[in-house]
Design an enzyme around this catalytic site. Structure first.
Site, PDB file in Angstrom:
ATOM      1  N   GLU A  58       0.844  -1.207   0.000  1.00  0.00           N
ATOM      2  CA  GLU A  58       0.000   0.000   0.000  1.00  0.00           C
ATOM      3  C   GLU A  58       0.874   1.250   0.000  1.00  0.00           C
ATOM      4  O   GLU A  58       0.538   2.262  -0.613  1.00  0.00           O
ATOM      5  CB  GLU A  58      -0.959   0.004   1.192  1.00  0.00           C
ATOM      6  CG  GLU A  58      -1.986  -1.110   1.156  1.00  0.00           C
ATOM      7  CD  GLU A  58      -2.747  -1.183  -0.165  1.00  0.00           C
ATOM      8  OE1 GLU A  58      -3.207  -0.141  -0.654  1.00  0.00           O
ATOM      9  OE2 GLU A  58      -2.873  -2.296  -0.714  1.00  0.00           O
ATOM     10  N   TRP A  86       1.551   2.041  -3.450  1.00  0.00           N
ATOM     11  CA  TRP A  86       0.563   2.850  -4.183  1.00  0.00           C
ATOM     12  C   TRP A  86       0.818   4.342  -3.953  1.00  0.00           C
ATOM     13  O   TRP A  86       0.615   5.166  -4.829  1.00  0.00           O
ATOM     14  CB  TRP A  86      -0.859   2.467  -3.772  1.00  0.00           C
ATOM     15  CG  TRP A  86      -1.336   1.252  -4.511  1.00  0.00           C
ATOM     16  CD1 TRP A  86      -1.355  -0.025  -4.053  1.00  0.00           C
ATOM     17  CD2 TRP A  86      -1.839   1.216  -5.867  1.00  0.00           C
ATOM     18  NE1 TRP A  86      -1.846  -0.860  -5.034  1.00  0.00           N
ATOM     19  CE2 TRP A  86      -2.152  -0.132  -6.153  1.00  0.00           C
ATOM     20  CE3 TRP A  86      -2.056   2.172  -6.853  1.00  0.00           C
ATOM     21  CZ2 TRP A  86      -2.660  -0.534  -7.388  1.00  0.00           C
ATOM     22  CZ3 TRP A  86      -2.570   1.776  -8.084  1.00  0.00           C
ATOM     23  CH2 TRP A  86      -2.860   0.438  -8.345  1.00  0.00           C
ATOM     24  N   TRP A 118     -20.631  14.557 -18.334  1.00  0.00           N
ATOM     25  CA  TRP A 118     -20.876  14.623 -16.881  1.00  0.00           C
ATOM     26  C   TRP A 118     -22.174  15.361 -16.575  1.00  0.00           C
ATOM     27  O   TRP A 118     -22.574  16.269 -17.305  1.00  0.00           O
ATOM     28  CB  TRP A 118     -19.720  15.344 -16.181  1.00  0.00           C
ATOM     29  CG  TRP A 118     -18.402  14.641 -16.278  1.00  0.00           C
ATOM     30  CD1 TRP A 118     -17.309  15.055 -16.994  1.00  0.00           C
ATOM     31  CD2 TRP A 118     -18.026  13.409 -15.660  1.00  0.00           C
ATOM     32  NE1 TRP A 118     -16.270  14.159 -16.854  1.00  0.00           N
ATOM     33  CE2 TRP A 118     -16.688  13.127 -16.031  1.00  0.00           C
ATOM     34  CE3 TRP A 118     -18.671  12.508 -14.830  1.00  0.00           C
ATOM     35  CZ2 TRP A 118     -15.997  12.005 -15.612  1.00  0.00           C
ATOM     36  CZ3 TRP A 118     -17.985  11.376 -14.399  1.00  0.00           C
ATOM     37  CH2 TRP A 118     -16.666  11.139 -14.786  1.00  0.00           C
ATOM     38  N   ASN A 176     -10.608   3.126   3.287  1.00  0.00           N
ATOM     39  CA  ASN A 176     -10.265   3.024   1.862  1.00  0.00           C
ATOM     40  C   ASN A 176     -11.334   2.312   1.039  1.00  0.00           C
ATOM     41  O   ASN A 176     -11.692   2.764  -0.051  1.00  0.00           O
ATOM     42  CB  ASN A 176      -8.922   2.306   1.702  1.00  0.00           C
ATOM     43  CG  ASN A 176      -8.551   2.148   0.247  1.00  0.00           C
ATOM     44  OD1 ASN A 176      -8.404   3.136  -0.471  1.00  0.00           O
ATOM     45  ND2 ASN A 176      -8.430   0.912  -0.218  1.00  0.00           N
ATOM     46  N   TRP A 213     -15.465  13.505 -11.429  1.00  0.00           N
ATOM     47  CA  TRP A 213     -14.587  13.134 -10.315  1.00  0.00           C
ATOM     48  C   TRP A 213     -13.894  14.350  -9.711  1.00  0.00           C
ATOM     49  O   TRP A 213     -13.511  14.328  -8.539  1.00  0.00           O
ATOM     50  CB  TRP A 213     -13.553  12.091 -10.763  1.00  0.00           C
ATOM     51  CG  TRP A 213     -12.708  12.483 -11.950  1.00  0.00           C
ATOM     52  CD1 TRP A 213     -12.980  12.223 -13.250  1.00  0.00           C
ATOM     53  CD2 TRP A 213     -11.457  13.197 -11.935  1.00  0.00           C
ATOM     54  NE1 TRP A 213     -11.992  12.739 -14.064  1.00  0.00           N
ATOM     55  CE2 TRP A 213     -11.041  13.337 -13.284  1.00  0.00           C
ATOM     56  CE3 TRP A 213     -10.654  13.731 -10.931  1.00  0.00           C
ATOM     57  CZ2 TRP A 213      -9.862  13.988 -13.645  1.00  0.00           C
ATOM     58  CZ3 TRP A 213      -9.479  14.381 -11.295  1.00  0.00           C
ATOM     59  CH2 TRP A 213      -9.097  14.504 -12.627  1.00  0.00           C
ATOM     60  N   TRP A 267      -8.868   9.208  -7.405  1.00  0.00           N
ATOM     61  CA  TRP A 267     -10.135   9.577  -8.050  1.00  0.00           C
ATOM     62  C   TRP A 267     -10.135   9.153  -9.511  1.00  0.00           C
ATOM     63  O   TRP A 267     -11.123   8.625 -10.024  1.00  0.00           O
ATOM     64  CB  TRP A 267     -10.409  11.084  -7.912  1.00  0.00           C
ATOM     65  CG  TRP A 267     -11.138  11.363  -6.636  1.00  0.00           C
ATOM     66  CD1 TRP A 267     -10.606  11.791  -5.448  1.00  0.00           C
ATOM     67  CD2 TRP A 267     -12.541  11.179  -6.392  1.00  0.00           C
ATOM     68  NE1 TRP A 267     -11.585  11.876  -4.486  1.00  0.00           N
ATOM     69  CE2 TRP A 267     -12.779  11.515  -5.039  1.00  0.00           C
ATOM     70  CE3 TRP A 267     -13.610  10.761  -7.165  1.00  0.00           C
ATOM     71  CZ2 TRP A 267     -14.055  11.443  -4.463  1.00  0.00           C
ATOM     72  CZ3 TRP A 267     -14.885  10.687  -6.591  1.00  0.00           C
ATOM     73  CH2 TRP A 267     -15.092  11.031  -5.266  1.00  0.00           C
TER      74      TRP A 267
END
Ligand code: FAD
Length: 482
Positions: free
Chosen positions: A276, A279, A307, A342, A360, A383
């Protein structure tokens, strides 16, 4: 008396394993300063929750420096001007700092460098926020990685140095007058939405280290199995500490390696936790090579996505009033604690972009203001990952089902019942889809949908189909923008 060197604290609010402090301590007497530059970050100036954390973290840092015999000087205003004035007042000719990687911060570093250089003052920059400096891990062909797994494999081949304790520091005798932290008004007052956060969080280096130890003692062994369960305190909650640089990823890495040596049976779980951190590294790597990632779709064809601009839907999402319990629980957890689990971040983000078809960027902005760990790299990349427009993103057709996600990851309903108490009396079977509750059960519990808790603002099936249709319109391909 020799002139001191300036240690310019930025997003590295700690004294241990801080390369810039080590270098400064070797160069001379150290005069530490933090500059609150309200204009430097432009649109990405820290949000309300981050400012709350910053206040407390600075107070902790100042106390630690005072205990060690120094004095943290606080300045507000244009950074280069503040540093120049400070150098001038104490006769300093060298400034040491840690690097930051946001595009605005890189521009700030260049501007500060130029202004200081013109006055004959040198600036030296050091790493410390990441395991690997952005740009140091590349494909064999010398290109940036766009996919996580090979990136992380390549990272694992690179050595990670051992963390360093705080060096012996001779603090500067000159103590220019500091501004008062309270005058900066980083804490909210009306309304004080952060009331009670002190019981949840302990900003500062000592709090970070205590949190890490607690995680190792209580949760790291079950991390791999339980990290997706929001009702359980199974993850580290180190993200705000990491974001503010109160501990380094290298320190975390080192204790994880020691832990694996001591408890080899926990290696897989600890390794999952370490991945993690990978990431986080990947997000910074992407931000370095693709600096528009917080604003523009990584996959260019998403630029034409149709959108929606439904403000009522956006507001309902922000307030946790969508009628989907797992989404509402997450949004309320965020508002009340400055944090969201998360798994639930992925669900609420997918719900916004896919069920509500809202950009987003709106979600990223809301998170920016409300998350204590709001981080330009991790937030922007995450996102885009959920929206399907990012590098190595979830495929666009992966639309999280908020009902089954709730049933799977909050099976016994502890998370939803904590944050959406108005439906706590519903049996587990209907907790994640209250609108399916038979009338007699609703009557028995006294819950009136549409009055005590909203009915769903969109129908899951038709919203899912609308999302798939919308993605068809832009003819998604995997061609990256870069
Ligand atoms: P742990 O599970 O204990 O993980 C350890 C550390 O690894 C975290 O503290 C964090 O630094 C890092 N990490 C874990 N997952 C990720 C990830 N997916 N991407 C990048 N780093 C990760 N994280 C932020 O730090 N800041 C953000 O602004 C942010 N915004 C997000 C927005 C969305 C839509 C999503 C889906 C995720 C976001 N994340 C963000 C990533 C992740 O949700 C948080 O890092 C994590 O929940 C923090 O909790 P923890 O410290 O207990 O994590």
């Amino acid at each position: 008396m020799s002139s001191p060197v300036i240690l310019w604290f930025r997003q590295d609010l700690r004294l241990h394993d801080l390369p810039a402090l080590h270098a400064a301590a070797q160069a001379g007497d150290v005069l530490p300063v933090f500059v609150l530059d309200d204009d430097a970050a432009g649109a990405w100036t820290p949000g309300g929750a981050s400012r709350w954390w910053l206040h407390h973290s600075l107070a902790e840092l100042a106390a630690s420096i005072r205990e060690a015999g120094g004095e943290l000087s606080l300045r507000r205003g244009d950074t280069a001007t503040a540093l120049l004035a400070l150098c001038d007042s104490v006769g300093a000719t060298q400034v040491f700092c840690s690097r930051r990687y946001e595009p605005w911060a890189a521009a700030q570093e260049s501007a500060v460098n130029e202004r200081l250089a013109a006055a004959g003052i040198g600036i030296k920059r050091y790493g410390g926020a990441l395991l690997h400096e952005p740009g140091s891990v590349l494909t064999k062909g010398g290109d940036p990685f766009k996919v996580f797994t090979p990136f992380w494999r390549a990272c694992r081949r690179e050595p990670i140095g051992a963390p360093k304790e705080m060096p012996t520091v001779r603090w500067a005798a000159s103590r220019p007058r500091s501004e008062s932290l309270d005058d900066w008004e980083l804490l909210p007052h009306s309304p004080n939405w952060a009331e009670g956060w002190e019981t949840l969080w302990a900003p500062g280096e000592a709090g970070a280290s205590a949190r890490l130890n607690q995680f190792l003692e209580e949760s790291v062994q079950t991390y791999a199995d339980q990290r997706d369960l929001p009702a359980i305190d199974a993850t580290s909650r180190l993200s705000p500490h990491l974001h503010h640089g109160e501990l380094s990823p290298r320190q975390i890495w080192a204790v994880c390696e020691q832990y694996k040596d001591a408890y080899p049976e926990a290696s897989a779980s600890v390794g999952k936790f370490q991945a993690e951190l990978g990431w986080r590294e990947f997000s910074y790597h992407l931000l370095h090579f693709f600096p528009t990632i917080p604003e523009d779709p990584f996959k260019a064809n998403f630029a034409g996505f149709p959108w929606s601009t439904n403000h009522e839907h956006l507001e309902r999402w922000r307030r946790g009033m969508t009628g989907y319990p797992i989404v509402d629980a997450g949004m309320r957890e965020l508002w009340h604690t400055g944090y969201m689990h998360n798994r639930v971040r992925m669900v609420v983000a997918s719900f916004l972009c896919k069920h509500l078809l809202i950009h987003w960027l709106e979600g990223e902005r809301w998170f920016w203001d409300t998350l204590l760990d709001a981080d330009l790299a991790s937030n922007g990349c995450s996102w885009q990952w959920v929206a399907g427009s990012g590098a190595d993103a979830a495929p666009y057709f992966r639309i999280f089902n908020p009902i089954t996600q709730g049933e799977k990851f909050d099976k016994s309903g502890g998370y939803v019942r904590r944050w959406v108490p108005e439906i706590a009396d519903l049996p587990n079977k209907y907790l994640h889809s209250p609108w399916e509750t038979p009338a007699d059960i609703l009557e028995h519990t006294g819950i009136v949908l549409g009055e005590h808790y909203p009915k769903p603002i969109v129908d899951h099936r038709s919203a899912r189909q609308a999302a798939l249709d919308a993605y068809e319109v832009v003819k998604i391909s995997n061609t990256a923008a870069a």
